[in-house]
Design an enzyme around this catalytic site. Structure first.
Site, PDB file in Angstrom:
ATOM      1  CB  CYS A   1     -11.600 -19.529   9.796  1.00 42.65           C
ATOM      2  SG  CYS A   1     -11.023 -18.779   8.087  1.00 42.65           S
TER       3      CYS A   1
ATOM      4  NE  ARG B   1      -8.236 -15.303   6.546  1.00 40.27           N
ATOM      5  CZ  ARG B   1      -7.740 -15.871   5.685  1.00 40.27           C
ATOM      6  NH1 ARG B   1      -8.273 -16.048   4.627  1.00 40.27           N
ATOM      7  NH2 ARG B   1      -6.490 -16.656   6.036  1.00 40.27           N
TER       8      ARG B   1
ATOM      9  CE1 TYR C   1      -3.848  -2.584   0.119  1.00 38.39           C
ATOM     10  CE2 TYR C   1      -3.408  -2.867   2.430  1.00 38.39           C
ATOM     11  CZ  TYR C   1      -3.751  -3.189   0.925  1.00 38.39           C
ATOM     12  OH  TYR C   1      -4.982  -4.183   1.073  1.00 38.39           O
TER      13      TYR C   1
ATOM     14  CB  CYS D   1     -13.971 -20.304   1.718  1.00 37.23           C
ATOM     15  SG  CYS D   1     -15.060 -18.976   3.035  1.00 37.23           S
TER      16      CYS D   1
ATOM     17  CD  GLN E   1     -21.715 -32.451  -3.279  1.00 34.90           C
ATOM     18  OE1 GLN E   1     -20.770 -32.322  -3.503  1.00 34.90           O
ATOM     19  NE2 GLN E   1     -22.860 -33.138  -3.409  1.00 34.90           N
TER      20      GLN E   1
HETATM   21  C1  LIG Z   1     -12.126  -8.948   5.392  1.00 37.69           C
HETATM   22  C2  LIG Z   1     -10.666  -8.844   5.718  1.00 37.69           C
HETATM   23  C3  LIG Z   1     -10.587  -7.344   5.794  1.00 37.69           C
HETATM   24  C4  LIG Z   1      -8.964  -6.947   5.972  1.00 37.69           C
HETATM   25  N1  LIG Z   1      -8.654  -5.671   6.226  1.00 37.69           N
HETATM   26  C5  LIG Z   1      -7.485  -5.141   6.503  1.00 37.69           C
HETATM   27  C6  LIG Z   1      -7.126  -3.777   7.212  1.00 37.69           C
HETATM   28  O1  LIG Z   1      -7.958  -3.089   7.061  1.00 37.69           O
HETATM   29  N2  LIG Z   1      -5.869  -3.733   7.324  1.00 37.69           N
HETATM   30  C7  LIG Z   1      -4.746  -4.631   7.325  1.00 37.69           C
HETATM   31  O2  LIG Z   1      -3.698  -4.265   7.791  1.00 37.69           O
HETATM   32  N3  LIG Z   1      -5.149  -5.743   6.838  1.00 37.69           N
HETATM   33  C8  LIG Z   1      -6.319  -6.353   6.686  1.00 37.69           C
HETATM   34  N4  LIG Z   1      -6.463  -7.681   6.486  1.00 37.69           N
HETATM   35  C9  LIG Z   1      -5.476  -8.620   6.414  1.00 37.69           C
HETATM   36  C10 LIG Z   1      -5.782  -9.428   7.944  1.00 37.69           C
HETATM   37  O3  LIG Z   1      -5.361  -8.395   8.913  1.00 37.69           O
HETATM   38  C11 LIG Z   1      -4.783 -10.581   8.126  1.00 37.69           C
HETATM   39  O4  LIG Z   1      -3.518 -10.375   7.889  1.00 37.69           O
HETATM   40  C12 LIG Z   1      -5.192 -11.580   7.281  1.00 37.69           C
HETATM   41  O5  LIG Z   1      -6.450 -11.870   7.328  1.00 37.69           O
HETATM   42  C13 LIG Z   1      -4.468 -12.825   7.444  1.00 37.69           C
HETATM   43  O6  LIG Z   1      -4.564 -13.177   8.936  1.00 37.69           O
HETATM   44  P1  LIG Z   1      -5.651 -14.408   8.952  1.00 37.69           P
HETATM   45  O7  LIG Z   1      -5.410 -15.765   8.387  1.00 37.69           O
HETATM   46  O8  LIG Z   1      -5.772 -14.852  10.691  1.00 37.69           O
HETATM   47  O9  LIG Z   1      -7.083 -14.278   8.857  1.00 37.69           O
HETATM   48  C14 LIG Z   1      -7.975  -8.012   6.007  1.00 37.69           C
HETATM   49  C15 LIG Z   1      -8.410  -9.410   5.862  1.00 37.69           C
HETATM   50  C16 LIG Z   1      -9.761  -9.578   5.740  1.00 37.69           C
HETATM   51  C17 LIG Z   1     -10.146 -11.128   5.784  1.00 37.69           C
HETATM   52  S1  SF4 Z   2     -15.820 -16.418   5.159  1.00 39.68           S
HETATM   53 FE1  SF4 Z   2     -14.486 -17.999   4.973  1.00 39.68          FE
HETATM   54  S2  SF4 Z   2     -12.316 -17.035   5.251  1.00 39.68           S
HETATM   55 FE2  SF4 Z   2     -13.607 -15.536   5.881  1.00 39.68          FE
HETATM   56  S3  SF4 Z   2     -13.911 -15.870   7.999  1.00 39.68           S
HETATM   57 FE3  SF4 Z   2     -15.500 -17.094   7.125  1.00 39.68          FE
HETATM   58  S4  SF4 Z   2     -14.858 -19.022   6.858  1.00 39.68           S
HETATM   59 FE4  SF4 Z   2     -13.136 -17.635   7.226  1.00 39.68          FE
END
Ligand SMILES: Cc1cc2nc3c(=O)[nH]c(=O)nc-3n(C[C@H](O)[C@H](O)[C@H](O)COP(=O)(O)O)c2cc1C
Ligand code: SF4
Length: 647
Positions: free
Chosen positions: A342, A319, A174, A345, A420
């Site tokens: 989670c 997530r 970014y 997906c 499924q």
């Molecule tokens: C819906 C969504 C919105 C996100 N928005 C941001 C954000 O505003 N700022 C940021 O630094 N990362 C953002 N991320 C990345 C998450 O902070 C995180 O790095 C990523 O989901 C991986 O972690 P997890 O596997 O625990 O979900 C976002 C991720 C998701 C799924």
């Molecule tokens: S929509 Fe899918 S990836 Fe996102 S939080 Fe829910 S289970 Fe996890």
């Protein structure tokens, strides 16, 4: 496993965080149109704080409306945003969690060009990510000063609102990262050239925030230590940067991987596996002494291992906390099996935001984002409910109906539950799906739902008369088109191929149909079974039905596994030698195969549903793939709607 290590306090600067679990920042797209925190936003975060997480980093809040691009994210520009943010902070802090405000100067070259074609701004005149024909507008010194002043103002607003700390949104390629990275920063002034000059903008931002918040409020910095694409910043190059950030007074580093060129790391799909960005922690630990936090496909087990290894101090869960806000509490109370996984997906969290421009929810937790609306009240009039079909829709319908206090029986003609879901869960890379099926089994058991496997219910079965309410969720079945040879002994449909791998003879496998399930099956057979796999697809691309983030990951994995892909190719005949294919120009050729797997789509299994609906119109509801073939999340949502609204 013992999870106690996760529940030890740790300090960032002078701020004591009660445990090692941090909610990763995730934009919700729920703010009010003026950029203030909405009731939905507050309830969503409050629910996560209630679940026991130690610290919540609220998703990116932008310096101003223009940078927020459309007002779908929080904006920290004027004083009127403060009171709702105070409500948000205190809703979090009430449960003993720390509230951190992530502040962003925008996505720079990754943002949308204006409606009038105005290019996005960036460090330099580099191609816009979304439209490489547009060159970004290089930021002037005045633009840069505006960003720095913006951070000072926004940080002051966040402090007034009551946040405990600030995080700078410096990762993922970014805007700030565009300044920090040689691949995007082509400037020849004091903000470009040497590594020190490229670090000037983040350093000036840190100083501006410090001016606003004083010496004690912690400042966190989110940075990708490995861009994971050719030409992007390497781990070695990032080490010099994080040392400079530490010298400038950053109190903790939130480290991960990726940029939009490697977008699957920003929203890691299931293909990337567990703890997929953990590998950057060890080098970082050797180079800085401030606390380290790390996100990306963590599980409770990888979390313990990470903290135990000593290479990070906090594990971030994004997530997993959307899917189950009570994950920390359940671990603390020895209820690991009750954690809803989670499934990685991306469909209903970032997928909803990016493809439908609507607020976040979750495929496995329909209540996410709807905390105030989808409340489940105990019924005063318990009913006898039968659910027909134990796929995702049926399982969720049975679970929610039982939670609401109804007496529930669930029937499935197969010997195992999951439908499924269980079929698609056979590859190693789909382990979260297996965990979801296990979770449903455990929940139904806990809720005393009676599961009847191996029993097929028909519309004229007398048993239906004794129930007050019927939920039909009979799912879908494969489409088998009239292709000569499709019923041959060497041909299986994709469901049979997942279920009975021993039926896949020989080394050469051709998959007919390159939709998501054909591609997943190809990956499983090539990467996990060592087969020589070819996909044949009639359309001009494969996995077209997949979310672009997941597809990016999938295509990379298929390439790594050596899967051959023929698009624009129609299957016209199958025989014992293989698959005969026709190209658009009419030419035909034979792809040799020992086994042929067909994955040519699914169709709704409506017959029973329609008959039952006709017979019992007042007490029947249909849900899931038998209504319309869709994704797992769509089926679970329909099941939730059906099970949670029985009156
Ligand atoms: C819906 C969504 C919105 C996100 N928005 C941001 C954000 O505003 N700022 C940021 O630094 N990362 C953002 N991320 C990345 C998450 O902070 C995180 O790095 C990523 O989901 C991986 O972690 P997890 O596997 O625990 O979900 C976002 C991720 C998701 C799924
Ligand atoms: S929509 Fe899918 S990836 Fe996102 S939080 Fe829910 S289970 Fe996890």
């Amino acid at each position: 496993m013992d999870y106690d290590l996760l529940f030890t306090p740790f300090k960032i600067g002078n701020m004591v965080v009660k445990n090692r679990l941090v909610m990763a920042p995730m934009g919700t797209f729920t703010p009010n149109s003026d950029g203030t925190a909405s009731k939905d936003t507050i309830s969503y975060y409050e629910r996560r704080a209630k679940g026991g997480v130690g610290m919540i980093i609220v998703g990116a809040q932008f310096l101003n409306r223009e940078l927020a691009q459309g007002g779908l994210s929080g904006i920290l520009e004027e004083n009127y945003v403060i009171p709702p943010l105070t409500e948000l902070c205190e809703a979090i802090q009430r449960y003993g969690a720390k509230a951190v405000c992530q502040i962003s100067p925008g996505t720079g070259r990754n943002s949308m060009p204006g409606a009038d074609g105005t290019p996005p701004m960036s460090a330099s005149a580099i191609p816009s990510y979304l439209d490489p024909n547009i060159l970004c507008r290089p930021m002037t010194l005045e633009d840069i000063q505006e960003v720095i002043d913006g951070f000072e103002r926004s940080a002051m607003l966040a402090k007034n609102a009551g946040f405990d700390a600030i995080e700078i949104h410096g990762h993922a390629g970014y805007l700030i990262d565009q300044f920090m990275s040689e691949v995007w920063n082509k400037r020849d002034d004091e903000y470009g050239g040497s590594p020190e000059n490229r670090a000037r903008l983040p350093k000036e931002i840190i100083r501006a925030i410090r001016r606003a918040v004083g010496p004690d409020m912690p400042i966190l910095f989110r940075i990708a230590l490995d861009h994971a694409f050719e030409g992007g910043r390497t781990i070695e190059e990032s080490m010099a940067l994080i040392k400079l950030l530490e010298e400038e007074g950053v109190d903790a580093l939130d480290i991960d991987v990726g940029a939009y060129e490697s977008i699957d790391y920003i929203f890691p799909p299931t293909y990337l596996g567990d703890a997929c960005m953990e590998y950057v922690c060890e080098p970082a630990r050797k180079n800085v002494s401030i606390p380290i936090m790390n996100a990306g496909n963590h599980t409770p087990e990888t979390a313990v291992n990470l903290i135990k290894s000593g290479i990070a101090d906090f594990v971030m869960l994004g997530r997993p906390l959307i899917a189950d806000p009570d994950l920390p509490l359940k671990l603390m109370e020895g209820r690991r099996k009750e954690i809803r996984p989670c499934i990685r997906c991306n469909q209903d969290c970032i997928g909803r935001i990016m493809t439908r421009l609507t607020k976040l929810s979750c495929a496995v937790n329909p209540v996410a984002g709807f905390e105030d609306r989808f409340t489940l009240e105990k019924t005063e009039k318990p009913k006898k409910v039968i659910v027909i079909g134990a796929g995702p829709a049926g399982l969720e319908a049975a679970r929610t109906a039982a939670l609401a206090g109804h007496k529930v029986d669930i029937y499935d003609k197969e010997e195992k539950v999951g439908g499924q879901l269980a079929v698609a869960a056979t590859p190693d890379f789909k382990r979260p799906l297996r965990e979801l099926v296990d979770w449903y089994e455990n929940e139904l058991d806990r809720l005393k739902v009676k599961v009847h496997n191996g029993v097929e219910i028909k519309a004229d079965d007398k048993i239906l008369e004794k129930y007050d309410y019927i939920i039909v969720a009979t799912g879908a079945e494969p489409i088998i088109p009239a292709i000569p040879g499709i019923d041959g002994p060497n041909v299986l449909n994709v469901i049979e191929a997942h279920r009975n791998k021993e039926l896949i003879k020989g080394d050469d496998v051709v998959i007919c149909g390159g939709g998501l399930s054909g591609c997943d099956s190809a990956l499983e057979l090539a990467a996990e079974e060592g087969k020589n796999v070819t996909i044949v697809e009639m359309m001009d691309d494969v996995a077209r039905d997949d979310l672009f983030i997941n597809r990016f990951s999938l295509l990379r994995k298929l390439e790594e596994a050596g899967v051959k892909i023929y698009t624009g190719s129609k299957v016209i005949k199958i025989d014992e030698k293989g698959v005969e294919v026709e190209k658009e120009d009419g030419s035909t050729w034979l792809i040799p195969a020992d086994t042929v797997v067909t994955s040519l789509g699914m169709k709704e299994n409506r017959e029973i549903a329609e008959k039952i609906m006709e017979k019992y119109p007042k007490k029947t509801r249909v849900a899931g793939d038998c209504v319309e073939v869709g994704r797992i999340g769509t089926a679970i949502r329909m099941g939730f709607f059906a099970g949670s609204t029985i009156q």
